[in-house]
Design a protein around this motif. Structure first.
Motif, PDB file in Angstrom:
ATOM      1  N   SER A   1       0.827  -1.210   0.000  1.00  0.00           N
ATOM      2  CA  SER A   1       0.000   0.000   0.000  1.00  0.00           C
ATOM      3  C   SER A   1       0.857   1.255   0.000  1.00  0.00           C
TER       4      SER A   1
ATOM      5  N   ASN B   1      -4.070   4.703   0.311  1.00  0.00           N
ATOM      6  CA  ASN B   1      -4.540   4.861   1.671  1.00  0.00           C
ATOM      7  C   ASN B   1      -5.611   3.795   1.906  1.00  0.00           C
TER       8      ASN B   1
ATOM      9  N   ARG C   1      -7.405   2.948   4.530  1.00  0.00           N
ATOM     10  CA  ARG C   1      -8.636   3.358   5.221  1.00  0.00           C
ATOM     11  C   ARG C   1      -9.596   4.031   4.241  1.00  0.00           C
ATOM     12  N   GLU C   2      -9.061   4.954   3.444  1.00  0.00           N
ATOM     13  CA  GLU C   2      -9.910   5.626   2.448  1.00  0.00           C
ATOM     14  C   GLU C   2     -10.474   4.622   1.453  1.00  0.00           C
ATOM     15  N   ARG C   3      -9.647   3.712   1.026  1.00  0.00           N
ATOM     16  CA  ARG C   3     -10.067   2.696   0.053  1.00  0.00           C
ATOM     17  C   ARG C   3     -11.161   1.795   0.638  1.00  0.00           C
TER      18      ARG C   3
ATOM     19  N   PHE D   1     -13.449   2.544   2.924  1.00  0.00           N
ATOM     20  CA  PHE D   1     -14.728   3.254   2.963  1.00  0.00           C
ATOM     21  C   PHE D   1     -15.267   3.504   1.562  1.00  0.00           C
ATOM     22  N   GLU D   2     -14.385   3.727   0.613  1.00  0.00           N
ATOM     23  CA  GLU D   2     -14.813   3.887  -0.780  1.00  0.00           C
ATOM     24  C   GLU D   2     -15.481   2.600  -1.280  1.00  0.00           C
TER      25      GLU D   2
ATOM     26  N   ASP E   1     -18.868   2.050   0.310  1.00  0.00           N
ATOM     27  CA  ASP E   1     -19.879   2.983  -0.197  1.00  0.00           C
ATOM     28  C   ASP E   1     -20.284   2.723  -1.643  1.00  0.00           C
TER      29      ASP E   1
ATOM     30  N   THR F   1     -10.574   2.672  12.814  1.00  0.00           N
ATOM     31  CA  THR F   1     -10.212   1.545  11.951  1.00  0.00           C
ATOM     32  C   THR F   1      -8.739   1.221  12.159  1.00  0.00           C
TER      33      THR F   1
END
Length: 172
Positions: free
Chosen positions: A3, A9, A11-13, A15-16, A19, A37
Motif C-alpha cells: 500500500s 490509503n 482506510r480511504e479505500r 470506505f470507498e 460505499d 479503523t
C-alpha cells in the motif's frame, strides 16, 4: 508494504469500497463505525510452512490459516490450535518433544484441513506470480467475481468443491 509502495490509503479505500461496491454497499448501508479503523498485514505464502519441529508447534496465524481471498481464518486457526493442544498434551504425557513425535501435528492438520490448505496455497501462488498466470485470471475473473458475491458464499467458501463446481460451469 504494498500500500505504501503504490501510495494507497487503505482506510480511504475501505470506505470507498463499502460505499460504492454493490454487493457490500447494501450489506453495510445501516452499519455505523464504532471506534477507529485498525489493521495489520498478514504474510501469505504458497510455500509449505513448518508447523512443528523439535520442541515446538505453531498454531493460529503462524501456520497461515487465513483464506487469501477474503481473510477468513479464525476457524482454521482454532482447529489447528485444538489439534496442537491435543498433540502437546500427548507430548507432555509421554515426555517426548522430538521432531518425529510432534510431526503428528502436521499430519493431523493436513488430514483435517488438507483440501482447504491446498486451495489457499494455489490462490496465493497465483497472487505471487501474476505475469505467469494473468491470462488464466482474465479467463476466470468474471466467474470468480460471481462466486465471491454469490448467496451462500460465506458458508460454503472453505469447500474446494464450491469453487470447482462453479469454475467448471456445474451448478448445484
Amino acid at each position: 508494504t504494498e500500500s505504501k509502495r503504490y501510495n494507497v490509503n487503505l482506510r480511504e479505500r475501505l470506505f470507498e469500497i463499502l460505499d460504492t461496491y454493490e454487493p457490500l454497499k447494501d450489506r453495510f448501508k445501516n452499519a455505523a463505525l464504532v471506534g477507529k479503523t485498525v489493521g495489520t498485514s498478514i504474510q501469505l505464502s504458497y510455500k509449505r510452512p513448518k508447523r512443528s519441529g523439535k520442541r515446538f508447534l505453531l498454531a493460529g496465524a503462524a501456520v497461515q490459516s487465513m483464506h487469501p481471498l477474503i481473510g477468513y481464518g479464525v476457524a482454521h486457526a482454532m482447529a489447528a490450535g485444538e489439534i496442537a493442544a491435543q498433540v502437546a498434551a500427548e507430548a507432555v504425557a509421554k515426555q517426548d518433544f522430538s521432531e518425529a513425535f510432534l510431526s503428528k501435528y502436521d499430519k493431523l492438520v493436513k488430514k483435517k484441513m488438507g483440501s482447504e490448505i491446498i486451495l489457499n496455497r494455489m490462490i496465493t501462488f497465483i497472487f505471487d506470480h501474476p505475469k505467469i498466470l494473468l491470462p488464466m485470471m482474465f479467463t476466470i475473473g468474471k466467474q470468480l467475481s460471481g462466486i465471491l458475491t454469490e448467496k451462500g458464499f460465506s458458508t460454503e467458501f472453505l469447500k474446494p468443491s464450491f469453487y470447482l463446481k462453479r469454475l467448471s460451469g456445474v451448478t448445484r
